[in-house]
Design an enzyme around this catalytic site. Structure first.
Site, PDB file in Angstrom:
ATOM      1  N   LYS A 270     -50.432   0.302  48.720  1.00 17.52           N
ATOM      2  CA  LYS A 270     -49.080   0.371  48.177  1.00 17.52           C
ATOM      3  C   LYS A 270     -49.154   0.480  46.657  1.00 17.52           C
ATOM      4  CE  LYS A 270     -44.676  -2.182  48.282  1.00 17.52           C
ATOM      5  NZ  LYS A 270     -44.014  -3.427  48.755  1.00 17.52           N
TER       6      LYS A 270
ATOM      7  N   SER B 254     -40.365  -1.999  51.501  1.00 18.11           N
ATOM      8  CA  SER B 254     -40.682  -1.068  50.435  1.00 18.11           C
ATOM      9  C   SER B 254     -42.061  -0.410  50.564  1.00 18.11           C
ATOM     10  CB  SER B 254     -40.597  -1.786  49.075  1.00 18.11           C
ATOM     11  OG  SER B 254     -41.431  -2.920  49.034  1.00 18.11           O
TER      12      SER B 254
ATOM     13  N   SER C  33     -41.085  -6.312  53.456  1.00 25.05           N
ATOM     14  CA  SER C  33     -41.538  -4.998  52.996  1.00 25.05           C
ATOM     15  C   SER C  33     -42.812  -4.497  53.666  1.00 25.05           C
ATOM     16  CB  SER C  33     -41.727  -5.004  51.480  1.00 25.05           C
ATOM     17  OG  SER C  33     -40.483  -5.024  50.834  1.00 25.05           O
TER      18      SER C  33
END
Length: 532
Positions: free
Chosen positions: A109, A184, A208
């Site tokens: 990420k 996210s 997330s």
């Protein structure tokens, strides 16, 4: 201190009246008889700050000779996947004799520091910044033999569970274009679900990891708070910070957790974690036939919230009943306080999140991302105007709550501990709790419009996930079938079942997920193609 204020620098910018000006917004004043002394003390602390600011920073130095960063680039349109799933492409080859993750491909990420790799954070408020250090999880992945193929797109400053908010572009759901991949950790979930990479390391501060894993049909784990060091990962709220893996199987999740978990001597979140390399989660494969003796609680409040879609509820209940076929017993349980979770998380996240965004977070022992703070602070109105509405909202809410409800953050922390104790009492009787990961399957993308319209597609998605960021309990989502999209009965999208365990009890949730998925093929489970 006397040395400080008898040696005030000649060019010190502190002026008489500055101390009074600082206190005026609080309605506080300085006795005129004390004004000169406080002026001197303020000037002294300015000189002290200047001297500290001039010192070199102290960042861990990665071994870029052993692990060189090859062919770093922003991906071309031909290299992209599912819209804008990649942030940067590159290759760092892991130790070929490393062990558990040799041959595994990994994405990170785009909030996880990789030395020499520009980090976008899903934002265009500031230009990308380039870390000089590797996050602890990066070092451990490489030592274990994993090859890192790039950073994957995250949502705008990680402030959304949708997948259209990143300034770099929209991430499409691998199962249906036009639908959310979740956030996210949006890009990573899409890459894993499509088989482009084996594992993604994500961050989870309210859902997330688990939300995009559920939407995209992969497995995602938020470990126990502190199980995995957060060193070198951009923080939103240190109390809710969790890092963990997404993969296509629970066994891959378990092997990755063995690699990345354990206190690193830096992050105080992880001070209670195990010694690195001491866990054996991957041994769940040795006992994958039954769950004899397992006691499973069906958390009523996780199903009865008004936003839970009937098809999602049915799919998860149907999947949970299959645990009986594996030898487990099932019983409905209730934690009424579970329904308070979203409110508790909201207050906690808004106050601490605003402080972090404004560079005011304090009180932690660990690696501060000072290079990133220098790049993004102080805020400008131009930057604020370009922020996604969710980021603006965090700052506005945080400032308001701090001013109007002093002391409320502490009370939410206390109530969060109450909720943790309530769950822990259940885990004295039950091995795991089960509920839907998200109340709905992936919705269609929203649009960047007025704030309420922009935020609407994400509202309510974390009713069952955010509370376990507050309490710190480990939570795993596994795909358990398909259900129809709200907008179109003919579009079938994955449903995630969340499996929650007691603190530091990852072995139980991983075992439950692994045994379930080795006996049942979720891809063949279509709960319904008809909408009531």
């Amino acid at each position: 201190m006397s040395v400080l204020f008898t040696n005030i620098s000649e060019n010190n910018p502190v002026k008489p009246g500055d101390a009074e000006a600082l206190l005026k917004p609080l309605g506080l004043t300085i006795d005129p008889a004390e004004a000169q002394d406080f002026h001197t003390l303020l000037a002294a602390v300015h000189d002290c700050a200047e001297s500290v600011a001039a010192l070199p920073d102290y960042q861990p130095v990665p071994d870029q000779t052993k692990y060189p960063r090859q062919n770093v680039r922003r991906p071309s349109s031909e290299e992209q996947a599912f819209g804008q799933a990649w942030a940067h492409r590159f290759l760092i080859q892991g130790n070929p004799e490393g062990g558990l993750l040799v041959g595994k491909s990994v994405s990170l990420k785009d909030v996880i520091a990789v030395a020499g790799i520009p980090q976008l954070l899903g934002s265009d408020i500031i230009p990308s910044w380039t870390p000089t250090t590797d996050a602890t999880v990066v070092t451990r992945l490489l030592e274990a033999g994993a090859d890192i193929h790039g950073t994957s797109t995250c949502e705008n400053l990680c402030h959304s569970t949708s997948s259209y908010t990143s300034a770099q572009g929209t991430v499409e759901n691998p199962h249906a274009q036009g639908y959310s991949a979740g956030g996210s950790t949006s890009g990573g979930a899409a890459l894993v679900a499509a088989g482009i990479v084996d594992i993604t390391i994500g961050g989870d501060q309210g859902g997330s990891i688990r939300v995009p894993a559920a939407f995209c049909g992969c497995v995602g784990l938020k470990p126990t708070y502190g199980r995995v060091p957060f060193t070198g990962i951009a923080s939103g709220d240190a109390v809710n910070d969790h890092a963990g893996p997404l993969a296509r199987t629970t066994l891959e999740i378990a092997a990755c957790l063995d690699v990345i978990s354990g206190y690193d001597g830096i992050d105080d979140r992880a001070v209670g974690s195990s010694k690195p390399g001491s866990t054996t989660f991957a041994e769940i494969q040795q006992n994958s036939n039954t769950l004899d003796g397992f006691k499973i609680g069906i958390l009523i409040e996780g199903f009865k919230h008004s936003t839970v879609d009937p098809h999602v509820k049915g799919a998860v209940l149907n999947a949970a009943q299959k645990f009986k076929d594996l030898g487990a017993t099932i019983e409905e349980v209730s934690v009424p306080e579970h329904l308070h979770g979203p409110s508790i998380w909201t207050i906690q996240q808004r106050i601490a999140g605003a402080q972090t965004l404004l560079g005011q977070n304090t009180g932690r022992r660990g690696l501060y991302m000072s290079e990133m703070d220098r790049a993004r602070l102080p805020w400008t109105d131009d930057g604020f105007q370009r922020a996604f509405p969710s980021t603006k909202n965090v700052i506005i809410n945080g400032l308001y709550l701090t001013q109007q409800f002093p002391g409320l953050y502490g009370k939410t922390a206390n109530i969060g501990r109450l909720l943790s104790d309530k769950y822990e009492a259940l885990f004295d009787k039950f091995d795991i709790l089960v509920m839907p990961t998200t109340p709905v399957v992936a919705p269609q993308h929203g649009k960047r419009e007025l704030p309420l319209d922009s935020l609407k597609p994400s509202m309510g998605l974390t009713i069952n996930t955010a509370i376990f960021n507050v309490t710190g309990h480990p939570a795993l989502t596994i795909p358990v079938g398909f259900a129809p999209a709200k907008e179109d009965n003919q579009v079938l999208l994955p449903v995630g079942m969340q499996i929650v365990g007691g603190l530091w009890q990852e072995e139980k949730i991983l075992r439950a997920g692994h045994v379930w998925e080795t006996h049942f093929d979720w891809r063949k489970m279509h709960y319904s193609t008809e909408r009531n």
